[in-house]
Design a protein around this motif. Structure first.
Motif, PDB file in Angstrom:
ATOM      1  N   VAL A   1     -65.683  41.714 -41.844  1.00  0.00           N
ATOM      2  CA  VAL A   1     -64.405  42.404 -42.046  1.00  0.00           C
ATOM      3  C   VAL A   1     -63.566  42.519 -40.781  1.00  0.00           C
ATOM      4  N   LEU A   2     -64.105  42.094 -39.643  1.00  0.00           N
ATOM      5  CA  LEU A   2     -63.393  42.308 -38.385  1.00  0.00           C
ATOM      6  C   LEU A   2     -62.782  41.046 -37.793  1.00  0.00           C
ATOM      7  N   VAL A   3     -63.531  39.948 -37.796  1.00  0.00           N
ATOM      8  CA  VAL A   3     -63.012  38.730 -37.168  1.00  0.00           C
ATOM      9  C   VAL A   3     -62.935  37.612 -38.195  1.00  0.00           C
ATOM     10  N   LYS A   4     -61.984  36.680 -37.979  1.00  0.00           N
ATOM     11  CA  LYS A   4     -61.836  35.568 -38.932  1.00  0.00           C
ATOM     12  C   LYS A   4     -61.877  34.235 -38.197  1.00  0.00           C
ATOM     13  N   ASN A   5     -60.707  33.615 -37.940  1.00  0.00           N
ATOM     14  CA  ASN A   5     -60.690  32.272 -37.361  1.00  0.00           C
ATOM     15  C   ASN A   5     -61.258  32.243 -35.941  1.00  0.00           C
ATOM     16  N   VAL A   6     -61.943  31.154 -35.611  1.00  0.00           N
ATOM     17  CA  VAL A   6     -62.481  30.927 -34.265  1.00  0.00           C
ATOM     18  C   VAL A   6     -61.807  29.682 -33.699  1.00  0.00           C
ATOM     19  N   ARG A   7     -61.257  29.813 -32.489  1.00  0.00           N
ATOM     20  CA  ARG A   7     -60.602  28.676 -31.837  1.00  0.00           C
ATOM     21  C   ARG A   7     -61.189  28.479 -30.447  1.00  0.00           C
ATOM     22  N   VAL A   8     -61.288  27.215 -30.028  1.00  0.00           N
ATOM     23  CA  VAL A   8     -61.871  26.878 -28.730  1.00  0.00           C
ATOM     24  C   VAL A   8     -60.881  26.017 -27.954  1.00  0.00           C
ATOM     25  N   GLY A   9     -60.675  26.337 -26.663  1.00  0.00           N
ATOM     26  CA  GLY A   9     -59.776  25.556 -25.828  1.00  0.00           C
ATOM     27  C   GLY A   9     -60.157  25.685 -24.363  1.00  0.00           C
ATOM     28  N   ALA A  10     -59.441  24.985 -23.513  1.00  0.00           N
ATOM     29  CA  ALA A  10     -59.719  25.003 -22.077  1.00  0.00           C
ATOM     30  C   ALA A  10     -58.969  26.142 -21.403  1.00  0.00           C
ATOM     31  N   THR A  11     -59.520  26.623 -20.284  1.00  0.00           N
ATOM     32  CA  THR A  11     -58.832  27.634 -19.482  1.00  0.00           C
ATOM     33  C   THR A  11     -59.226  27.447 -18.016  1.00  0.00           C
ATOM     34  N   GLY A  12     -58.257  27.527 -17.122  1.00  0.00           N
ATOM     35  CA  GLY A  12     -58.541  27.408 -15.697  1.00  0.00           C
ATOM     36  C   GLY A  12     -59.203  26.082 -15.347  1.00  0.00           C
ATOM     37  N   VAL A  13     -60.036  26.117 -14.297  1.00  0.00           N
ATOM     38  CA  VAL A  13     -60.758  24.930 -13.839  1.00  0.00           C
ATOM     39  C   VAL A  13     -62.168  24.951 -14.420  1.00  0.00           C
ATOM     40  N   ASN A  14     -62.475  23.962 -15.247  1.00  0.00           N
ATOM     41  CA  ASN A  14     -63.801  23.847 -15.865  1.00  0.00           C
ATOM     42  C   ASN A  14     -64.180  25.068 -16.706  1.00  0.00           C
ATOM     43  N   GLY A  15     -63.180  25.758 -17.232  1.00  0.00           N
ATOM     44  CA  GLY A  15     -63.455  26.917 -18.076  1.00  0.00           C
ATOM     45  C   GLY A  15     -63.209  26.614 -19.543  1.00  0.00           C
ATOM     46  N   VAL A  16     -63.880  27.346 -20.417  1.00  0.00           N
ATOM     47  CA  VAL A  16     -63.685  27.216 -21.860  1.00  0.00           C
ATOM     48  C   VAL A  16     -63.333  28.586 -22.418  1.00  0.00           C
ATOM     49  N   ARG A  17     -62.287  28.647 -23.233  1.00  0.00           N
ATOM     50  CA  ARG A  17     -61.863  29.905 -23.864  1.00  0.00           C
ATOM     51  C   ARG A  17     -62.171  29.854 -25.352  1.00  0.00           C
ATOM     52  N   ILE A  18     -62.828  30.904 -25.833  1.00  0.00           N
ATOM     53  CA  ILE A  18     -63.123  31.050 -27.259  1.00  0.00           C
ATOM     54  C   ILE A  18     -62.311  32.233 -27.770  1.00  0.00           C
ATOM     55  N   VAL A  19     -61.532  32.023 -28.819  1.00  0.00           N
ATOM     56  CA  VAL A  19     -60.640  33.061 -29.334  1.00  0.00           C
ATOM     57  C   VAL A  19     -60.975  33.360 -30.789  1.00  0.00           C
ATOM     58  N   PHE A  20     -61.150  34.644 -31.088  1.00  0.00           N
ATOM     59  CA  PHE A  20     -61.340  35.108 -32.460  1.00  0.00           C
ATOM     60  C   PHE A  20     -60.067  35.827 -32.898  1.00  0.00           C
ATOM     61  N   ASP A  21     -59.475  35.387 -33.986  1.00  0.00           N
ATOM     62  CA  ASP A  21     -58.366  36.126 -34.579  1.00  0.00           C
ATOM     63  C   ASP A  21     -58.947  37.312 -35.336  1.00  0.00           C
ATOM     64  N   LEU A  22     -58.401  38.506 -35.062  1.00  0.00           N
ATOM     65  CA  LEU A  22     -58.969  39.732 -35.617  1.00  0.00           C
ATOM     66  C   LEU A  22     -58.279  40.142 -36.920  1.00  0.00           C
ATOM     67  N   GLN A  23     -59.094  40.573 -37.870  1.00  0.00           N
ATOM     68  CA  GLN A  23     -58.558  41.117 -39.115  1.00  0.00           C
ATOM     69  C   GLN A  23     -58.239  42.599 -38.975  1.00  0.00           C
ATOM     70  N   LYS A  24     -58.916  43.255 -38.037  1.00  0.00           N
ATOM     71  CA  LYS A  24     -58.714  44.683 -37.797  1.00  0.00           C
ATOM     72  C   LYS A  24     -58.775  44.933 -36.294  1.00  0.00           C
ATOM     73  N   PRO A  25     -58.155  46.008 -35.821  1.00  0.00           N
ATOM     74  CA  PRO A  25     -58.287  46.343 -34.400  1.00  0.00           C
ATOM     75  C   PRO A  25     -59.716  46.758 -34.083  1.00  0.00           C
ATOM     76  N   VAL A  26     -60.200  46.374 -32.901  1.00  0.00           N
ATOM     77  CA  VAL A  26     -61.585  46.666 -32.518  1.00  0.00           C
ATOM     78  C   VAL A  26     -61.641  47.139 -31.074  1.00  0.00           C
ATOM     79  N   LEU A  27     -62.756  47.738 -30.742  1.00  0.00           N
ATOM     80  CA  LEU A  27     -63.098  48.043 -29.356  1.00  0.00           C
ATOM     81  C   LEU A  27     -64.361  47.258 -29.003  1.00  0.00           C
ATOM     82  N   ILE A  28     -64.408  46.735 -27.773  1.00  0.00           N
ATOM     83  CA  ILE A  28     -65.594  46.028 -27.300  1.00  0.00           C
ATOM     84  C   ILE A  28     -66.550  47.064 -26.727  1.00  0.00           C
ATOM     85  N   LYS A  29     -67.684  47.251 -27.368  1.00  0.00           N
ATOM     86  CA  LYS A  29     -68.647  48.265 -26.923  1.00  0.00           C
ATOM     87  C   LYS A  29     -69.602  47.707 -25.869  1.00  0.00           C
TER      88      LYS A  29
END
Length: 408
Positions: free
Chosen positions: A89-117
């Motif tokens: 119920v919290l996260v839906k689509n997952v996307r992967v792309g490059a970031t910075g030098v030799n970095g990988v960014r993983i992005v989750f589109d959220l269905q609801k606002p969340v806090l990272i515990k």
């Protein structure tokens, strides 16, 4: 001299080959995220990445649209990660792309606002290789917006301690939070659902279907206004315990809670819409009987309301707070007034009862009875989208009027 030049050239080629081999070896030895699993809890989600080595990370959230972002270093990501279909119920689509030098960014589109515990690495054990876990929990839009961005990120340098990361975050005053989030938060509760059909109409219409349609349509209308953040307690045909609906409204830090229902009576001539707010003692015998019927919905899923009498009594005591009760009554008056312009209402349309879904101590709440499904004419009307739209437009006008008051 010629022989020396050949030797130098051979050495250069050797050094170049060693350097190239070193680069290739480093790339070949880079870690890899091999899989993704998402586990569902009550109001929480745990995201787990499987990996073949430890890696550096930074986890944070972004808004507009709401996203969870994981920036990694020294690791590749398998294509299967972006194809994950775990339902939650919290996260839906997952996307992967490059970031910075030799970095990988993983992005989750959220269905609801969340806090990272929490965010932490787990060393290999038993049959598992390295794992990277992130614990999320549902939050209000205000709390979410107060903790977006890099400043609130959890990283691999934080010794995997969410508490340490939170201790670094600046204290956000209520005024600052209010300034960050200008939208009013509304939770719409579609009554009944799943194994609990609610009232059954004259020709067999289920109340749970009417309430879900009305809730979805009202949310769509409010979303178009562009000034409200609207959540549904359920967006499909599922059963949700009554007090869980209250928890949902409180978890979103709602400014207003509207529970949508449709009535039924033995007298098939009974007609009219009504609006209820909380009263420890029902305003009349009819309201008391209706409240008892609605509260018994919990028994359908084996959750007997009577078992929680002490808890309910405590909530009722808290609900004696004048501000919340007065705000609920204020909105109920506006809502019944607008509804009377487009639909038949019962006499004294604003009524009082002890509905369980109205017992959030700090959220102004009303229960809207759309009419009588036991009445052939009203049942037919409520099945028509055009009629529900008229009711929705009236509700939107009442909501606009309510929030024009600066104290809300």
């Amino acid at each position: 001299m010629f022989g020396l030049r050949q030797v130098v050239c051979k050495i250069c080629r050797f050094v170049t080959a060693v350097a190239l081999f070193s680069i290739l070896a480093n790339n070949a030895c880079a870690g890899k995220i091999t899989g993704l699993r998402i586990g569902q809890g009550i109001g929480s989600v745990r995201i787990v990445f499987d990996a073949d080595s430890k890696f550096d990370y930074k986890v944070f959230t972004l808004s507009a649209p709401n996203r969870l972002v994981i920036d990694t270093q020294g690791v590749d990501v398998a294509p299967s990660v972006s194809r994950n279909k775990d339902n939650n119920v919290l996260v839906k689509n997952v996307r992967v792309g490059a970031t910075g030098v030799n970095g990988v960014r993983i992005v989750f589109d959220l269905q609801k606002p969340v806090l990272i515990k929490k965010a932490f690495m787990l060393a290999p054990q038993s049959n598992f290789n390295w794992r990277f876990a992130i614990d999320l929990e549902t939050a209000s839009e205000r709390d979410f917006l107060a903790k977006v961005g890099n400043a609130h990120a959890l990283t691999s340098n934080d010794y995997n301690s969410a508490d340490m990361a939170q201790s670094k975050q600046p204290v956000t005053t209520p005024k600052a939070v209010a300034k960050t989030s200008k939208r009013k938060i509304i939770v719409i509760d579609a009554g009944h659902g799943g194994v609990d059909p609610g009232a059954i109409g004259y020709s067999g219409t289920y109340e749970k279907n009417i309430t879900l349609s009305m809730a979805r349509e009202l949310k769509e209308m409010l979303d178009k206004k562009g000034k409200y953040t609207v959540y549904l307690t359920r967006s499909r045909d599922v059963f949700i315990p009554l007090r869980e609906r209250v928890k949902i409204s409180r978890s979103h830090d709602a400014d207003l809670f509207i529970s949508v229902h449709a009535d039924s009576a033995r007298n098939r001539k009974a007609v009219g819409l009504s609006v209820y707010t909380l009263s420890e003692t029902a305003s009349d015998k009819e309201a008391a009987a209706l409240a008892e019927k609605e509260n018994k919905a919990d028994i359908v899923a084996g959750l007997n309301f009577a078992e929680h009498s002490r808890e309910v009594s405590d909530i009722l005591l808290n609900l004696a707070q004048r501000e919340t009760n007065n705000s609920s009554a204020e909105f109920a008056t506006l809502l019944s007034r607008q509804m009377s312009k487009v639909a038949k209402t019962v006499s004294n349309a604003h009524r009082f009862a002890g509905f369980a879904v109205l017992k959030a101590p700090d959220v102004p709440s009303v229960l809207l009875e759309l009419g009588y499904l036991s009445n052939p004419k009203e049942e037919k009307q409520l099945r028509q989208k055009s009629y529900r739209r008229k009711l929705g437009e009236a509700a939107v006008k009442a909501i606009d009027q309510y929030f024009q008051n600066p104290k809300h």
